[in-house]
Design an enzyme around this catalytic site. Structure first.
Site, PDB file in Angstrom:
ATOM      1  N   LEU A   9       0.465  -1.057   0.361  1.00 52.56           N
ATOM      2  CA  LEU A   9       0.296  -0.513  -0.007  1.00 52.56           C
ATOM      3  C   LEU A   9       0.985   0.851  -0.586  1.00 52.56           C
ATOM      4  CD1 LEU A   9      -2.589  -1.181   2.546  1.00 52.56           C
ATOM      5  CD2 LEU A   9      -2.861  -0.868   0.227  1.00 52.56           C
ATOM      6  N   HIS A  68      -3.876   4.173  -2.618  1.00 51.51           N
ATOM      7  CA  HIS A  68      -4.023   3.423  -1.187  1.00 51.51           C
ATOM      8  C   HIS A  68      -4.757   4.583  -0.012  1.00 51.51           C
ATOM      9  CE1 HIS A  68      -1.809  -0.016  -3.920  1.00 51.51           C
ATOM     10  NE2 HIS A  68      -2.767   0.443  -3.761  1.00 51.51           N
TER      11      HIS A  68
HETATM   12  P1  AMP Z   1      -3.557  -1.852  -6.139  1.00 52.02           P
HETATM   13  O1  AMP Z   1      -3.544  -2.302  -5.041  1.00 52.02           O
HETATM   14  O2  AMP Z   1      -3.112  -1.187  -8.154  1.00 52.02           O
HETATM   15  O3  AMP Z   1      -5.368  -3.249  -6.934  1.00 52.02           O
HETATM   16  O4  AMP Z   1      -5.298  -0.660  -6.851  1.00 52.02           O
HETATM   17  C1  AMP Z   1      -6.049  -0.671  -5.276  1.00 52.02           C
HETATM   18  C2  AMP Z   1      -7.265   0.400  -5.315  1.00 52.02           C
HETATM   19  O5  AMP Z   1      -6.081   1.403  -5.397  1.00 52.02           O
HETATM   20  C3  AMP Z   1      -7.021   0.441  -6.885  1.00 52.02           C
HETATM   21  O6  AMP Z   1      -8.814   1.314  -7.145  1.00 52.02           O
HETATM   22  C4  AMP Z   1      -6.594   1.353  -7.514  1.00 52.02           C
HETATM   23  O7  AMP Z   1      -7.206   2.740  -8.602  1.00 52.02           O
HETATM   24  C5  AMP Z   1      -6.226   2.371  -6.614  1.00 52.02           C
HETATM   25  N1  AMP Z   1      -4.601   3.019  -6.375  1.00 52.02           N
HETATM   26  C6  AMP Z   1      -3.260   2.760  -6.965  1.00 52.02           C
HETATM   27  N2  AMP Z   1      -2.952   3.925  -7.399  1.00 52.02           N
HETATM   28  C7  AMP Z   1      -3.819   4.994  -7.173  1.00 52.02           C
HETATM   29  C8  AMP Z   1      -3.183   6.160  -7.338  1.00 52.02           C
HETATM   30  N3  AMP Z   1      -1.895   7.038  -7.438  1.00 52.02           N
HETATM   31  N4  AMP Z   1      -3.750   7.459  -6.889  1.00 52.02           N
HETATM   32  C9  AMP Z   1      -5.029   6.760  -6.579  1.00 52.02           C
HETATM   33  N5  AMP Z   1      -5.541   5.679  -6.333  1.00 52.02           N
HETATM   34  C10 AMP Z   1      -4.693   5.057  -6.420  1.00 52.02           C
END
Ligand code: AMP
Length: 283
Positions: free
Chosen positions: A33, A37
């Site tokens: 994270l 996140h």
């Molecule tokens: P992941 O762990 O990469 O599957 O991401 C989980 C959630 O966090 C997803 O809804 C992503 O779009 C969101 N997320 C990941 N990186 C970012 C970021 N830089 N800004 C905003 N939300 C993010």
């Protein structure tokens, strides 16, 4: 804050909360994270009385030559991170808990999954829709929080919730960036220090395109060629796509009018990174 690994444990806890009149905000993640996140957890904390975070590297959404085996993980660090932000429950299942041997059902979607990242990642969004649907059934959230960084994913989840009449409000949250503009991502850890510097070019291209649109440019070809020219200044960057699409249907368009989504996918070395900007209103 509790951390549990079985579906039964989550269901028992959320059923108790629901009986007590609590509202549940849910943040699905693959862990490792970062503040991106964190912004989703904070938003969930603000709007709900209980916050559930799932940490699950979903094998179904990785292709055979993708980074499932090398995807970064550190559950103790993630546990601490969630606790600091006031989450109430982490669901951290094993792949066997989510997909036992007799698992046969998948959630598939046409049209929205066939463009952009869907072209080079066949099956990716089928994996995403399946896991998110299953997680929604387990966690039964009132609201679920997704980042606009994964804009196609967000559009697809909204479509799925609508198409299948699911009882959850999907909330999209702004992209969180590093100081130099790079969108935060667990995959940024793959970058060498040289690649990390080169990766700045992606947000530069995004900001250049955004400025151009803000200054009144509505010609899609002009926006794409300007953004591509910016990316081509960086020899380490290999463009997968720079597109301009309808912000709701993700269909290609020729003239920019709100809502428009401008997504890019770029390789820096072996690392595939995505970014985008959204045109919500035009002056
Ligand atoms: P992941 O762990 O990469 O599957 O991401 C989980 C959630 O966090 C997803 O809804 C992503 O779009 C969101 N997320 C990941 N990186 C970012 C970021 N830089 N800004 C905003 N939300 C993010």
């Amino acid at each position: 804050m509790q951390m549990v690994t079985t579906i039964k444990q989550v269901k028992e806890q959320v059923n108790q909360w629901k009986n007590e009149g609590e509202t549940i905000g849910f943040v699905p993640t693959m862990g490792y994270l970062h503040e991106g996140h964190g912004s989703l957890i904070t938003a969930a904390r603000e709007h709900n009385t209980k916050v559930v975070v799932s940490i699950f590297i979903n094998p179904l959404q990785f292709g055979p030559n993708e980074d499932l085996d090398s995807y970064p993980h550190d559950i103790e660090r993630d546990r601490h991170f969630c606790e600091e932000l006031g989450a109430d429950l982490i669901f951290h299942p094993t792949p066997e808990e989510m997909y036992p041997q007799d698992f046969f059902t998948y959630v598939d979607m046409s049209v929205l999954t066939e463009e952009l990242c869907g072209i080079n990642r066949p099956g990716h969004f089928r994996g995403v829709c399946t896991v998110v649907n299953k997680l929604f059934n387990i966690v039964q959230p009132n609201r679920a929080y997704f980042g606009k960084k994964d804009a196609q994913q967000l559009a697809i989840i909204k479509q799925m919730v609508n198409d299948l009449s699911m009882n959850v409000e999907v909330v999209g949250c702004p992209i969180v960036r590093e100081e130099d503009g790079l969108a935060k991502s667990s995959r940024n850890t793959y970058l060498s220090s040289e690649e990390r510097k080169a990766a700045q070019i992606i947000s530069k291209a995004i900001f250049t395109g955004e400025e151009l649109v803000k200054s009144g440019e509505t010609n899609v070809g002009k926006v794409i060629s300007t953004m591509k020219a910016t990316l081509e200044n960086e020899p380490m960057a290999k463009i997968e796509y720079v597109k301009v699409v309808d912000g709701l249907t993700l269909a290609p368009i020729t003239t920019i009018k709100a809502p428009t989504l401008v997504p890019v996918a770029v390789y820096i070395g072996k690392t595939r990174l995505i970014d985008n900007f959204f045109v919500e209103g035009l002056s």
